[in-house]
Design a protein around this motif. Structure first.
Motif, PDB file in Angstrom:
ATOM      1  N   SER A  88      49.996  35.017  30.575  1.00 29.83           N
ATOM      2  CA  SER A  88      49.324  34.240  31.625  1.00 29.83           C
ATOM      3  C   SER A  88      47.872  34.667  31.781  1.00 29.83           C
ATOM      4  O   SER A  88      46.985  33.834  31.991  1.00 29.83           O
ATOM      5  CB  SER A  88      50.062  34.378  32.956  1.00 29.83           C
ATOM      6  OG  SER A  88      50.069  35.730  33.393  1.00 29.83           O
TER       7      SER A  88
ATOM      8  N   LEU B 108      49.673  27.789  35.239  1.00 25.62           N
ATOM      9  CA  LEU B 108      50.533  27.259  36.298  1.00 25.62           C
ATOM     10  C   LEU B 108      52.008  27.496  35.972  1.00 25.62           C
ATOM     11  O   LEU B 108      52.807  27.863  36.841  1.00 25.62           O
ATOM     12  CB  LEU B 108      50.265  25.767  36.503  1.00 25.62           C
ATOM     13  CG  LEU B 108      48.893  25.405  37.083  1.00 25.62           C
ATOM     14  CD1 LEU B 108      48.709  23.890  37.140  1.00 25.62           C
ATOM     15  CD2 LEU B 108      48.715  26.011  38.474  1.00 25.62           C
ATOM     16  N   MET B 109      52.355  27.299  34.705  1.00 23.78           N
ATOM     17  CA  MET B 109      53.740  27.545  34.306  1.00 23.78           C
ATOM     18  C   MET B 109      54.081  29.030  34.405  1.00 23.78           C
ATOM     19  O   MET B 109      55.194  29.405  34.808  1.00 23.78           O
ATOM     20  CB  MET B 109      53.967  27.049  32.876  1.00 23.78           C
ATOM     21  CG  MET B 109      55.371  27.302  32.353  1.00 23.78           C
ATOM     22  SD  MET B 109      56.700  26.627  33.420  1.00 23.78           S
ATOM     23  CE  MET B 109      56.435  24.865  33.179  1.00 23.78           C
TER      24      MET B 109
ATOM     25  N   TYR C  31      54.941  29.910  37.857  1.00 25.41           N
ATOM     26  CA  TYR C  31      56.300  29.449  38.157  1.00 25.41           C
ATOM     27  C   TYR C  31      57.334  30.404  37.552  1.00 25.41           C
ATOM     28  O   TYR C  31      58.344  30.752  38.193  1.00 25.41           O
ATOM     29  CB  TYR C  31      56.512  28.038  37.627  1.00 25.41           C
ATOM     30  CG  TYR C  31      57.924  27.530  37.810  1.00 25.41           C
ATOM     31  CD1 TYR C  31      58.358  27.066  39.049  1.00 25.41           C
ATOM     32  CD2 TYR C  31      58.829  27.540  36.751  1.00 25.41           C
ATOM     33  CE1 TYR C  31      59.660  26.617  39.227  1.00 25.41           C
ATOM     34  CE2 TYR C  31      60.127  27.086  36.913  1.00 25.41           C
ATOM     35  CZ  TYR C  31      60.538  26.629  38.162  1.00 25.41           C
ATOM     36  OH  TYR C  31      61.827  26.181  38.329  1.00 25.41           O
TER      37      TYR C  31
ATOM     38  N   TRP D 164      57.876  33.459  39.490  1.00 24.65           N
ATOM     39  CA  TRP D 164      58.696  33.208  40.679  1.00 24.65           C
ATOM     40  C   TRP D 164      60.149  32.933  40.291  1.00 24.65           C
ATOM     41  O   TRP D 164      61.090  33.428  40.914  1.00 24.65           O
ATOM     42  CB  TRP D 164      58.107  32.023  41.447  1.00 24.65           C
ATOM     43  CG  TRP D 164      58.924  31.572  42.613  1.00 24.65           C
ATOM     44  CD1 TRP D 164      59.426  32.333  43.623  1.00 24.65           C
ATOM     45  CD2 TRP D 164      59.343  30.224  42.892  1.00 24.65           C
ATOM     46  NE1 TRP D 164      60.123  31.562  44.522  1.00 24.65           N
ATOM     47  CE2 TRP D 164      60.089  30.251  44.098  1.00 24.65           C
ATOM     48  CE3 TRP D 164      59.147  28.997  42.265  1.00 24.65           C
ATOM     49  CZ2 TRP D 164      60.633  29.109  44.660  1.00 24.65           C
ATOM     50  CZ3 TRP D 164      59.684  27.854  42.828  1.00 24.65           C
ATOM     51  CH2 TRP D 164      60.418  27.912  44.017  1.00 24.65           C
ATOM     52  N   ARG D 165      60.327  32.142  39.220  1.00 24.89           N
ATOM     53  CA  ARG D 165      61.664  31.801  38.737  1.00 24.89           C
ATOM     54  C   ARG D 165      61.774  32.156  37.257  1.00 24.89           C
ATOM     55  O   ARG D 165      61.583  31.302  36.387  1.00 24.89           O
ATOM     56  CB  ARG D 165      61.922  30.300  38.939  1.00 24.89           C
ATOM     57  CG  ARG D 165      61.942  29.832  40.382  1.00 24.89           C
ATOM     58  CD  ARG D 165      63.215  30.269  41.087  1.00 24.89           C
ATOM     59  NE  ARG D 165      64.397  29.705  40.476  1.00 24.89           N
ATOM     60  CZ  ARG D 165      64.905  28.510  40.783  1.00 24.89           C
ATOM     61  NH1 ARG D 165      64.315  27.758  41.700  1.00 24.89           N
ATOM     62  NH2 ARG D 165      65.986  28.067  40.189  1.00 24.89           N
TER      63      ARG D 165
END
Length: 409
Positions: free
Chosen positions: A146, A266-267, A270, A273-274
């Motif tokens: 990231s 952005l992915m 996510y 988080w998940r």
């Protein structure tokens, strides 16, 4: 342990910052190389040759680089490689300022940088598991990926703006970032594990290939990524799309180069988080299918903003594939083999990226940029279907952790 533990790990964070500085250097450099060579030659094939010049040294030297990474201090290898990168980018800066740069100088510098990457990539990939341990490997790889994608957002856009002041200014900034990355890594607390050095034999060099070939999950995941990007790569054609199809300038090229990274970041947020913790095989194939579909949409687009959206979704899908692939490779490989297996992974990545750029430039020179992009996207979709059929062990893989998933031979 949780992913938040990475923020308190000063060793990993130092490594991470050094990686980000190196990635900034790379992303700004690529904008300059693409725009400058196209303006010098007005040739789509020349854009492909830039990728080929960076690829061939990696193809020739990466297996040896993996052998070196399994026998010598991996941090030292990284530092030497980044020193060579800094000096090479400085040559591009000086020749641009003096207005004596030629396509031959650009190709020569690309060859040198490709050789440096052949040693840097296996050493860098093999270091991460030793820095954080298996429990934090997936979060560490997500953070690294990231962060790299974040620089891919800012780097090309910033590079496009800096290029307005001249190619020399862009290359000078890139060289400064490369030097900074080396300086940061000088103080990295990395303990090299002393082992009896293995002689450089054909058997040792090919050890990574043998291990990869006999593990269908590892081989399936990295070969899927290689062929999907090889036939679907659009990076080399972005200068043509920006100037000739979308009628924009260097700032537009920077925007297009940044778009996949926006989706990837952005992915990655996510995924932080998940996290991906089930049905990883199905998810990697779904991600690559979306990647191919977005390439087709990008090839059909005549709108800058539709093109940006397609590239952003493509980047988000690619992030899923990258995290799954890199985590599987590192978790399934013993440390004494990680350098050589990482070298194999690097060859696959280099083949898909650099040779993919050459393929795109060559096909575009024959049939045009837009048809080449669309055909590449359709090819990626076909490869996704074939690999799902050929690698059922990867399709059935449920979890990333080998202790929780089905065993592979």
């Amino acid at each position: 342990m949780t992913a938040s533990s990475l923020l308190r790990d000063t060793t990993f964070m130092r490594f991470w910052v050094g990686q980000m500085a190196a990635s900034f250097a790379q992303q700004m450099l690529l904008v300059g190389l693409g725009w400058q060579i196209y303006n010098l030659t007005d040739s789509a094939l020349s854009l492909g040759l830039v990728g080929l010049a960076r690829y061939l040294p990696q193809l020739a030297l990466t297996l040896y680089g993996g052998h070196v990474a399994d026998n010598l201090n991996r941090r030292t290898i990284m530092l030497i490689s980044r020193g060579v990168m800094t000096l090479t980018i400085a040559v591009l800066a000086i020749t641009s300022v003096l207005e004596i740069i030629t396509p031959a100088i650009i190709y020569g510098c690309c060859i040198t940088m490709g050789a440096a990457r052949a040693f840097e990539m296996p050493a860098t990939q093999a270091m991460v598991p030793k820095l954080v341990g298996p429990d934090l490997l997936a979060p560490a790889l997500t953070w690294t990926a990231s962060g790299r994608e974040a620089t891919t957002i800012i780097g090309p856009a910033l590079g496009g703006v800096i290029y307005l002041f001249g190619a020399g200014a862009l290359y000078g900034t890139s060289a400064a970032c490369a030097l900074l990355s080396a300086v940061i890594l000088l103080g990295l607390d990395y303990r090299h594990e002393q082992r009896p050095r293995q002689p450089m034999t054909l058997d040792s060099l090919l050890g990574g290939f043998r291990f990869t070939w006999h593990n269908p999950v590892v081989f399936g995941s990295i070969s899927l990524d290689m062929f999907a990007v090889l036939v679907g790569s659009v990076t080399a054609l972005l200068p043509i799309v920006a100037r000739d199809i979308l009628q924009t300038g260097p700032w537009g090229l920077g925007l297009l180069r940044s778009a996949p990274a926006v989706g990837a970041v952005l992915m990655s947020l996510y995924l932080a988080w998940r996290p991906i913790d089930s049905r990883v095989g199905v998810k990697v194939f779904a991600a690559v299918a979306v990647f191919g579909a977005m390439i087709v949409l990008f090839g059909l687009s005549h709108s800058l903003w539709l093109s940006v959206i397609a590239l952003a979704v493509m980047g988000a899908a690619d992030m899923i594939s990258v995290v799954i692939r890199q985590t599987l490779v590192q978790l399934e490989t013993p440390d004494e083999m990680r350098g050589r297996v990482s070298a194999v992974n690097s060859i696959f990545i280099s083949t898909s990226n650099q040779l993919g750029e050459f393929r795109a430039g060559l096909v575009a020179s024959l049939i045009g940029a837009a048809p080449a992009i669309v055909i590449g996207g359709l090819g990626t979709l076909a490869i996704t279907a074939l690999w799902a059929w050929w690698f059922p062990a990867l399709t059935r893989r449920d979890r990333l952790d080998m202790r929780a998933g089905p065993k592979t031979k």
